[in-house]
Design an enzyme around this catalytic site. Structure first.
Site, mmCIF file in Angstrom:
data_model
loop_
_atom_site.group_PDB
_atom_site.id
_atom_site.type_symbol
_atom_site.label_atom_id
_atom_site.label_comp_id
_atom_site.label_asym_id
_atom_site.label_seq_id
_atom_site.Cartn_x
_atom_site.Cartn_y
_atom_site.Cartn_z
ATOM 1 N N ASP A 135 1.749 5.549 -0.022
ATOM 2 C CA ASP A 135 1.187 6.479 1.010
ATOM 3 C C ASP A 135 1.465 7.643 -0.069
ATOM 4 O O ASP A 135 2.540 8.486 0.371
ATOM 5 C CB ASP A 135 2.027 6.528 1.952
ATOM 6 C CG ASP A 135 1.209 7.418 3.089
ATOM 7 O OD1 ASP A 135 -0.025 7.860 2.894
ATOM 8 O OD2 ASP A 135 1.868 7.731 4.173
ATOM 9 N N GLU A 176 3.119 1.097 5.094
ATOM 10 C CA GLU A 176 1.757 1.494 5.415
ATOM 11 C C GLU A 176 0.908 0.331 5.633
ATOM 12 O O GLU A 176 -0.153 0.247 6.445
ATOM 13 C CB GLU A 176 0.878 2.672 4.769
ATOM 14 C CG GLU A 176 -0.196 2.889 5.399
ATOM 15 C CD GLU A 176 -1.023 4.193 4.358
ATOM 16 O OE1 GLU A 176 -2.014 4.686 4.855
ATOM 17 O OE2 GLU A 176 -0.430 4.486 3.300
ATOM 18 N N LYS A 181 0.595 -1.215 -0.136
ATOM 19 C CA LYS A 181 -0.060 -0.138 0.044
ATOM 20 C C LYS A 181 1.038 1.375 -0.049
ATOM 21 O O LYS A 181 1.788 1.492 0.931
ATOM 22 C CB LYS A 181 -0.950 0.134 1.123
ATOM 23 C CG LYS A 181 -1.907 1.155 1.199
ATOM 24 C CD LYS A 181 -2.874 1.054 2.254
ATOM 25 C CE LYS A 181 -3.866 2.451 2.041
ATOM 26 N NZ LYS A 181 -3.586 3.511 1.485
#
Length: 319
Positions: free
Chosen positions: A33, A178, A31
């Site tokens: 950011d 993340e 993921k």
């Protein structure tokens, strides 16, 4: 971009890892950011970047212009995330904020690009060579994207892991990332839909909120926000979600104070006026991300802490 169809990005649903019994039916991506972007490449050497809101953010990222020539004469629409990398190669949203909001000032954008280079992480292909790929399964779209060979100084197509979700989540936690996004291998691309075939798993509980008011601080914080009053959108309006009083740096507190001053209004924007003494109300247009532990039965956030302002999102983008 006239010859290319427009696509609204598909969104992931917050959740947990898929059950172990179906783990092999999912792919896992890191993921990122950053700022979501759809890259429109008509095949003439140009590129146009549109944010999740549909705003044209191309001028803010002149360092990504070379992506057009890199793709050659292939017409494509690619989905990805613009990030700014820290010294360890991790996406850092605070660094990226120095690049955002500069579409109206090419000179400032060029200067910022020299200080904080942008990097476009590509993870999906939704249109290629005159054909929409949205109805193809994830595996075929990823294969088409990877076949383009888009690896460069300012863009990349990171590899994915099929199965091994627990290991992927552990790796990202240990690396200070993340979290992961789990994508069902058979999933089609659903523009504008927050789908359950894409699941984002973060290492901390976070939620996007809308700022509806604030309470002044005390002592040296007089005139600055001591706490923000935040809410969550629902079909009928804005539901109060709690008061956030920690998590800012002094610089961000000062920046928020100016934004709140400009947005001041007399009327409370929440469905029901929170029982907070000395509250100041603002237009519900600032979006922020908040970390929290759990929720009360009434839906209020427990132990909320401010994570970051989200200038890339408008109130209508969340919910």
């Amino acid at each position: 971009m006239a010859s290319l169809p427009r696509f609204t990005p598909m969104l992931a649903t917050p959740g947990r890892l898929p059950p172990a019994a179906v783990d092999e039916q999912w792919a896992y991506e890191v993921k990122q950011d950053g700022q979501r972007a759809m890259a429109y490449l008509p095949g003439d050497g140009t590129v146009r970047l549109l944010a999740r809101s549909g705003a044209d953010i191309t001028p803010a990222y002149p360092d990504l212009a070379a992506l057009g020539p890199a793709l050659g004469g292939v017409a494509a629409v690619l989905d990805g995330e613009i990030v700014a990398l820290d010294d360890q190669g991790r996406s850092d949203f605070e660094r990226l904020q120095q690049r955002m909001g500069l579409s109206g000032s090419p000179a400032k954008a060029a200067h910022a690009a020299r200080r904080v280079p942008a990097h476009l992480v590509l993870f999906d292909a939704v249109f290629l060579r005159g054909r929409s790929l949205t109805q193809l399964p994830y595996t075929e779209r990823r294969a088409a994207l990877e076949a383009l060979g888009l690896e460069g100084p300012r863009w990349s197509t990171p590899s994915v892991v099929v199965g091994h979700g627990e290991e992927a989540l552990t790796m990202t936690r240990e690396a200070g990332l993340e979290g992961v996004v789990a994508k069902q291998l058979t999933s089609t691309y659903e523009p504008g839909v927050r789908a359950r075939t894409w699941i984002k798993i973060r290492h901390a509980r976070t939620v996007d909120v809308i700022v509806g008011g604030w309470v002044p601080g005390r002592g040296r914080l007089g005139g600055l926000p001591g706490a923000l009053l935040v809410g969550e959108r629902h079909p009928g309006g804005l539901r109060y979600a709690g008061s956030v009083g920690t998590g800012w740096s002094d610089a961000e507190r000062t920046r928020l104070a100016e934004l709140l001053r400009v947005a001041a209004v007399d009327a409370c924007p929440f469905d029901e006026t929170p029982p907070v003494a000395g509250a100041h109300w603002v237009l519900p247009r600032l979006v922020g991300e908040v970390r929290y532990s759990t929720r009360t039965k009434a839906g209020r956030l427990r132990q909320p802490s401010w994570h970051r302002l989200r200038p890339d999102l408008a109130p209508d983008d969340i919910g």
